[in-house]
Design a protein around this motif. Structure first.
Motif, PDB file in Angstrom:
ATOM      1  N   VAL A 233       0.863  -1.179   0.000  1.00 24.23           N
ATOM      2  CA  VAL A 233       0.000   0.000   0.000  1.00 24.23           C
ATOM      3  C   VAL A 233       0.901   1.231   0.000  1.00 24.23           C
ATOM      4  O   VAL A 233       1.804   1.344   0.833  1.00 24.23           O
ATOM      5  N   PRO A 234       0.705   2.167  -0.922  1.00 26.87           N
ATOM      6  CA  PRO A 234       1.560   3.367  -0.941  1.00 26.87           C
ATOM      7  C   PRO A 234       1.222   4.305   0.210  1.00 26.87           C
ATOM      8  O   PRO A 234       0.171   4.183   0.851  1.00 26.87           O
ATOM      9  N   ALA A 235       2.114   5.233   0.464  1.00 28.07           N
ATOM     10  CA  ALA A 235       1.845   6.253   1.475  1.00 28.07           C
ATOM     11  C   ALA A 235       0.753   7.187   0.964  1.00 28.07           C
ATOM     12  O   ALA A 235       0.788   7.603  -0.201  1.00 28.07           O
ATOM     13  N   PRO A 236      -0.228   7.547   1.780  1.00 22.47           N
ATOM     14  CA  PRO A 236      -1.261   8.481   1.328  1.00 22.47           C
ATOM     15  C   PRO A 236      -0.692   9.803   0.831  1.00 22.47           C
ATOM     16  O   PRO A 236      -1.213  10.411  -0.105  1.00 22.47           O
ATOM     17  N   GLY A 237       0.423  10.234   1.438  1.00 24.12           N
ATOM     18  CA  GLY A 237       1.054  11.482   1.024  1.00 24.12           C
ATOM     19  C   GLY A 237       1.616  11.442  -0.379  1.00 24.12           C
ATOM     20  O   GLY A 237       1.874  12.503  -0.975  1.00 24.12           O
ATOM     21  N   ASP A 238       1.787  10.243  -0.933  1.00 23.76           N
ATOM     22  CA  ASP A 238       2.226  10.123  -2.327  1.00 23.76           C
ATOM     23  C   ASP A 238       1.076  10.346  -3.298  1.00 23.76           C
ATOM     24  O   ASP A 238       1.305  10.523  -4.499  1.00 23.76           O
ATOM     25  N   VAL A 239      -0.146  10.316  -2.784  1.00 21.03           N
ATOM     26  CA  VAL A 239      -1.329  10.453  -3.621  1.00 21.03           C
ATOM     27  C   VAL A 239      -1.935  11.838  -3.504  1.00 21.03           C
ATOM     28  O   VAL A 239      -2.387  12.428  -4.492  1.00 21.03           O
ATOM     29  N   ILE A 240      -1.948  12.393  -2.295  1.00 18.82           N
ATOM     30  CA  ILE A 240      -2.538  13.696  -2.052  1.00 18.82           C
ATOM     31  C   ILE A 240      -1.587  14.513  -1.190  1.00 18.82           C
ATOM     32  O   ILE A 240      -1.033  14.010  -0.208  1.00 18.82           O
ATOM     33  N   ALA A 241      -1.364  15.754  -1.569  1.00 20.94           N
ATOM     34  CA  ALA A 241      -0.395  16.598  -0.868  1.00 20.94           C
ATOM     35  C   ALA A 241      -0.945  17.065   0.474  1.00 20.94           C
ATOM     36  O   ALA A 241      -2.145  17.211   0.659  1.00 20.94           O
ATOM     37  N   GLY A 242      -0.037  17.284   1.412  1.00 25.01           N
ATOM     38  CA  GLY A 242      -0.406  17.893   2.679  1.00 25.01           C
ATOM     39  C   GLY A 242      -0.599  16.922   3.817  1.00 25.01           C
ATOM     40  O   GLY A 242      -0.897  17.347   4.934  1.00 25.01           O
ATOM     41  N   ILE A 243      -0.464  15.632   3.574  1.00 18.95           N
ATOM     42  CA  ILE A 243      -0.637  14.657   4.651  1.00 18.95           C
ATOM     43  C   ILE A 243       0.672  14.542   5.427  1.00 18.95           C
ATOM     44  O   ILE A 243       1.728  14.292   4.850  1.00 18.95           O
ATOM     45  N   PRO A 244       0.640  14.709   6.737  1.00 20.07           N
ATOM     46  CA  PRO A 244       1.873  14.671   7.531  1.00 20.07           C
ATOM     47  C   PRO A 244       2.547  13.299   7.465  1.00 20.07           C
ATOM     48  O   PRO A 244       1.873  12.272   7.365  1.00 20.07           O
ATOM     49  N   PRO A 245       3.873  13.286   7.529  1.00 26.04           N
ATOM     50  CA  PRO A 245       4.593  12.002   7.468  1.00 26.04           C
ATOM     51  C   PRO A 245       4.234  11.075   8.625  1.00 26.04           C
ATOM     52  O   PRO A 245       4.317   9.853   8.480  1.00 26.04           O
ATOM     53  N   GLN A 246       3.856  11.617   9.772  1.00 24.93           N
ATOM     54  CA  GLN A 246       3.470  10.758  10.905  1.00 24.93           C
ATOM     55  C   GLN A 246       2.239   9.918  10.561  1.00 24.93           C
ATOM     56  O   GLN A 246       2.141   8.760  10.977  1.00 24.93           O
ATOM     57  N   ILE A 247       1.309  10.504   9.812  1.00 20.12           N
ATOM     58  CA  ILE A 247       0.111   9.772   9.407  1.00 20.12           C
ATOM     59  C   ILE A 247       0.469   8.744   8.330  1.00 20.12           C
ATOM     60  O   ILE A 247      -0.022   7.605   8.338  1.00 20.12           O
ATOM     61  N   ASP A 248       1.348   9.142   7.393  1.00 21.82           N
ATOM     62  CA  ASP A 248       1.829   8.187   6.390  1.00 21.82           C
ATOM     63  C   ASP A 248       2.446   6.966   7.050  1.00 21.82           C
ATOM     64  O   ASP A 248       2.201   5.817   6.635  1.00 21.82           O
ATOM     65  N   GLU A 249       3.239   7.198   8.081  1.00 15.37           N
ATOM     66  CA  GLU A 249       3.939   6.100   8.743  1.00 15.37           C
ATOM     67  C   GLU A 249       2.959   5.119   9.383  1.00 15.37           C
ATOM     68  O   GLU A 249       3.165   3.894   9.351  1.00 15.37           O
ATOM     69  N   ILE A 250       1.882   5.628   9.956  1.00 15.82           N
ATOM     70  CA  ILE A 250       0.878   4.754  10.569  1.00 15.82           C
ATOM     71  C   ILE A 250       0.244   3.851   9.512  1.00 15.82           C
ATOM     72  O   ILE A 250       0.088   2.641   9.714  1.00 15.82           O
ATOM     73  N   VAL A 251      -0.119   4.424   8.375  1.00 17.42           N
ATOM     74  CA  VAL A 251      -0.733   3.637   7.307  1.00 17.42           C
ATOM     75  C   VAL A 251       0.246   2.599   6.775  1.00 17.42           C
ATOM     76  O   VAL A 251      -0.116   1.433   6.553  1.00 17.42           O
ATOM     77  N   LEU A 252       1.501   3.006   6.562  1.00 15.30           N
ATOM     78  CA  LEU A 252       2.490   2.085   6.003  1.00 15.30           C
ATOM     79  C   LEU A 252       2.768   0.919   6.939  1.00 15.30           C
ATOM     80  O   LEU A 252       2.889  -0.234   6.497  1.00 15.30           O
ATOM     81  N   ARG A 253       2.865   1.200   8.246  1.00 12.41           N
ATOM     82  CA  ARG A 253       3.132   0.101   9.179  1.00 12.41           C
ATOM     83  C   ARG A 253       1.914  -0.812   9.318  1.00 12.41           C
ATOM     84  O   ARG A 253       2.056  -2.037   9.379  1.00 12.41           O
TER      85      ARG A 253
END
Length: 416
Positions: A233-253
């Motif tokens: 699953v890609p990081a949400p921030g790679d799809v839509i701008a403005g998503i904090p990296p902390q939230i991306d990390e939760i989704v990725l893990r």
């Protein structure tokens, strides 16, 4: 939705639960507004499709899962009040949530900013975590199974039903379609499923809430399901701008293909989200219920109750076979969230600073006995019996008076 000829409308199950009006239909069940005549409160009654009632394995699993879920208590879970089978009708009685699902909210408003996703995620993960600590796995975490009430309560529904259906001898294409986008890799390739499978599905759910789309696409449900065996699953921030990296990390893990690398259960993922909220200073927020779904439930509640002497439900062709609008996974065009700036903390025109969503405060859950239940819905089941009792008392009193008068007359005629 069900038709006006639905034979269940007006029927009383187990001499206690009256079926008042339809709310929604899915691939394996239909949901109705009902009235618990014994306690005088509104409930939601989920009636399983007739296909499953003839399967003894399904019935055993259905009862077992319902008992297990009824023992759970958490504000992020839809409470299960009762379960039974009445004349080939298998049903669950649950708290009635006036509102709609995350699927319907996505259709109305599009993707959510991080602070709104956090507001959904905390109670959702808390409910999942409570079940996980009790040894239960949901197996079907998706937007359709997360409900939002008019007061902003977020609750996970349908615990245990997927396992009961999956172990039955009946399959449903709509169930496969609805689940395929959120299945964990191990749900596709093996039978070894635990709390981390729900964590994966929750990660996919977060991705969709943040971006407005699912991470994988496929021509068929099977192709869609197998995508996750090969791709991350890609990081949400790679799809839509403005998503904090902390939230991306939760989704990725949460969506790691190897379960050992994910959060161990819903509570562990919830703690990571709480840390991110503190780190980012995300403001509190009350998620609005989808307006169209809320209006549909309100309309169902206000609908007059059908007569109770309709034909009884039998094992004939099921009225529940058509696909549900909730099984449609394609998001239509939407107006989006007006001016929803991640930095400005606005969500569809609703300010976060006030910590409140200006909507209808009324919530149809448990009601005091003296509160009207709405047009066409009787407040108490004892009204008829009270009238009959009063009539008998009046008859007895009149008879006593007549006997006394007769006795007095006889006494006069025998007097010297």
């Amino acid at each position: 939705m069900t038709t006006p000829d639905d034979p269940l409308l007006g029927r009383v199950l187990e001499r206690r639960y009256r079926i008042d009006a339809p709310i929604a239909r899915g691939g394996m069940s239909s949901v109705y507004v009902g009235t618990d005549l014994r306690l005088g409160r509104r409930v939601a009654v989920k009636v399983m499709d007739a296909r499953y009632v003839g399967d003894p394995q399904f019935l055993r699993r259905f009862e077992f899962e319902a008992r297990a879920v009824a023992g759970l208590s958490h504000p992020g879970l839809v409470s299960v009040h009762d379960q039974s089978i009445d004349d080939n009708i298998a049903f669950l009685v649950m708290e009635l949530v006036r509102g709609g699902s995350l699927r319907e909210l996505l259709r109305e408003r599009g993707p959510m900013p991080p602070h709104a996703v956090a507001a959904v995620g905390i109670p959702t993960l808390g409910g999942l975590g409570t079940a996980h600590r009790a040894g239960l796995v949901h197996r079907d975490v998706k937007p359709e199974n997360v409900l939002i009430s008019d007061t902003g309560d977020v609750k996970v529904a349908d615990f245990g039903l997927v396992r009961a259906v999956s172990e039955a001898g009946v399959t449903s294409a709509s169930i496969i379609l609805g689940t395929a986008a959120y299945l964990s890799p191990e749900q596709v390739s093996s039978t070894e499923i635990d709390a981390r499978s729900d964590v994966y599905s929750a990660g996919v759910l977060f991705f969709e809430l943040l971006t407005g789309r699912q991470p994988f696409r496929g021509a068929t449900p099977l192709a869609l399901a197998y995508q996750r065996l090969t791709y991350d699953v890609p990081a949400p921030g790679d799809v839509i701008a403005g998503i904090p990296p902390q939230i991306d990390e939760i989704v990725l893990r949460a969506t790691e293909r190897d379960p050992a690398h994910r959060y161990r259960d819903g509570f562990a993922m919830q703690h990571a989200l709480l840390d991110a909220i503190d780190d980012l200073g995300l403001p509190p927020f009350t998620v609005p219920a989808p307006s169209q779904a809320s209006a549909r439930v309100t309309s169902a509640i206000a609908r007059p109750v059908a007569p109770a002497d309709r034909p009884r439900y039998d094992d004939g062709p099921s009225p529940h076979g058509e696909p549900d609008h909730r099984d449609d996974l394609n998001l239509p065009d939407h107006d989006g969230y007006e001016g929803h700036e991640y930095g400005g903390h606005e969500y569809g025109g609703h300010e976060y600073g006030g910590h409140e969503y200006e909507g209808d405060d009324d919530y149809y859950g448990d009601h005091p006995d003296d509160e009207p239940l709405g047009p066409g819905i009787v407040d108490t089941p004892h009204t008829g019996s009270t009238v009959v009792a009063a009539a008998w008392v009046l008859i007895v009193v009149l008879m006593a008076v007549l006997v006394a008068l007769g006795g007095w007359g006889l006494g006069q005629s025998w007097a010297p």
